[in-house]
Design an enzyme around this catalytic site. Structure first.
Site, PDB file in Angstrom:
ATOM      1  N   ASP A 178       0.862  -1.178   0.000  1.00  0.00           N
ATOM      2  CA  ASP A 178       0.000   0.000   0.000  1.00  0.00           C
ATOM      3  C   ASP A 178       0.896   1.224   0.000  1.00  0.00           C
ATOM      4  OD1 ASP A 178      -2.362  -1.470   0.077  1.00  0.00           O
ATOM      5  OD2 ASP A 178      -2.378  -1.547   2.258  1.00  0.00           O
ATOM      6  N   ASP A 221     -13.494  -4.392  -2.020  1.00  0.00           N
ATOM      7  CA  ASP A 221     -13.407  -4.296  -0.557  1.00  0.00           C
ATOM      8  C   ASP A 221     -14.813  -4.500  -0.016  1.00  0.00           C
ATOM      9  OD1 ASP A 221     -10.723  -3.587  -0.868  1.00  0.00           O
ATOM     10  OD2 ASP A 221     -11.179  -1.442  -0.880  1.00  0.00           O
TER      11      ASP A 221
END
Length: 251
Positions: free
Chosen positions: A11, A130
């Site tokens: 990330d 997600d």
């Protein structure tokens, strides 16, 4: 049977690798290019880079990083975050990325999946989802997991497959960063209902969790971040244990 894949996820925020729990409380985890090279050398099958603060400045940072990563690694890598057009994807692929990942932009404009698959081929298009289990139902979220939608995980996954997605990257928000294991029940359902590869994400904390993701969750690949970034699970040891459990893996 196709070999299973181990995928470290980086990330990226402001050019640095970060990691949090349940999508918050981010801490620095190192330089993404250096980490990428380490992972490639240690036997990772692929890499995923997600720009979690994809602004215009972030996009410029990501292009520079993609160019550097492409010079350093010889394994496929996927880039996601802030991608919303054919031109975005064209630039990333020309800079060296092998695949791109879209999430919020696909939810906001589902035709983007069709357009990218037609232009670049399904093999380049990963749709990241997600989702959070709320009152027994898996609800898709956008904007880095901050905004719930009306979409059901399984319905949305089927739709993007029909539109041309080549892979699904499913992150369980309930499990993310908790090191309590992957959402194997949801993974197994996705794997049984779709015909494209499913990448498991969210919850890796032990080698057993990876074994379960492949055996119980029927995942095609397993993605993790902190357990790799902070040296908790060596990739070489992980792959050997997977091999010992009769999971097809590249050693």
């Amino acid at each position: 049977m196709l070999t299973k894949r181990i995928i470290p996820c980086l990330d990226i925020k402001n050019g640095r690798t970060v990691k949090g729990v349940n999508f918050v409380n981010l801490i620095d985890a190192g330089d993404p290019v250096n980490l990428a090279k380490q992972y490639a050398d240690l036997g990772a099958d692929e890499l995923v880079f997600l720009d979690i603060s994809a602004t215009l400045d972030g996009r410029k940072t990501m292009i520079e990083m993609v160019l550097k990563v492409a010079e350093q690694v010889n394994i496929p890598f996927t880039v996601g975050g802030g991608i919303s057009s054919i031109s975005d994807v064209d630039l990333l692929l020309k800079s060296g990325a092998d695949k791109i990942s879209i999430n919020s932009s696909a939810i906001k404009r589902p035709d983007l999946v069709n357009e990218l698959a037609e232009k670049f081929g399904s093999q380049c298009v990963v749709v990241a989802i997600d989702a959070k289990k709320i009152d027994g139902e898996w609800i898709v979220h956008l904007a880095g997991g901050t905004i719930p939608t009306q979409l059901n995980l399984f319905d949305w996954a089927k739709e993007v497959e029909k539109r041309g997605a080549g892979e699904i990257l499913f992150t369980s928000m309930n499990n993310d960063g908790t090191k309590s294991g992957f959402a194997n029940e949801a993974l197994s359902k996705l794997s049984s209902e779709l015909n494209i590869p499913i990448i498991a994400s969210g919850g890796a904390g032990s080698i057993e969790h990876f074994i379960d993701a492949f055996q119980k969750g029927k995942a095609d690949a397993a993605l993790a971040a902190s357990v790799f970034h902070f040296g908790e699970i060596p990739i070489i040891k992980l792959k050997q244990e997977l091999f010992n459990n009769n999971i097809p893996i590249r050693i």
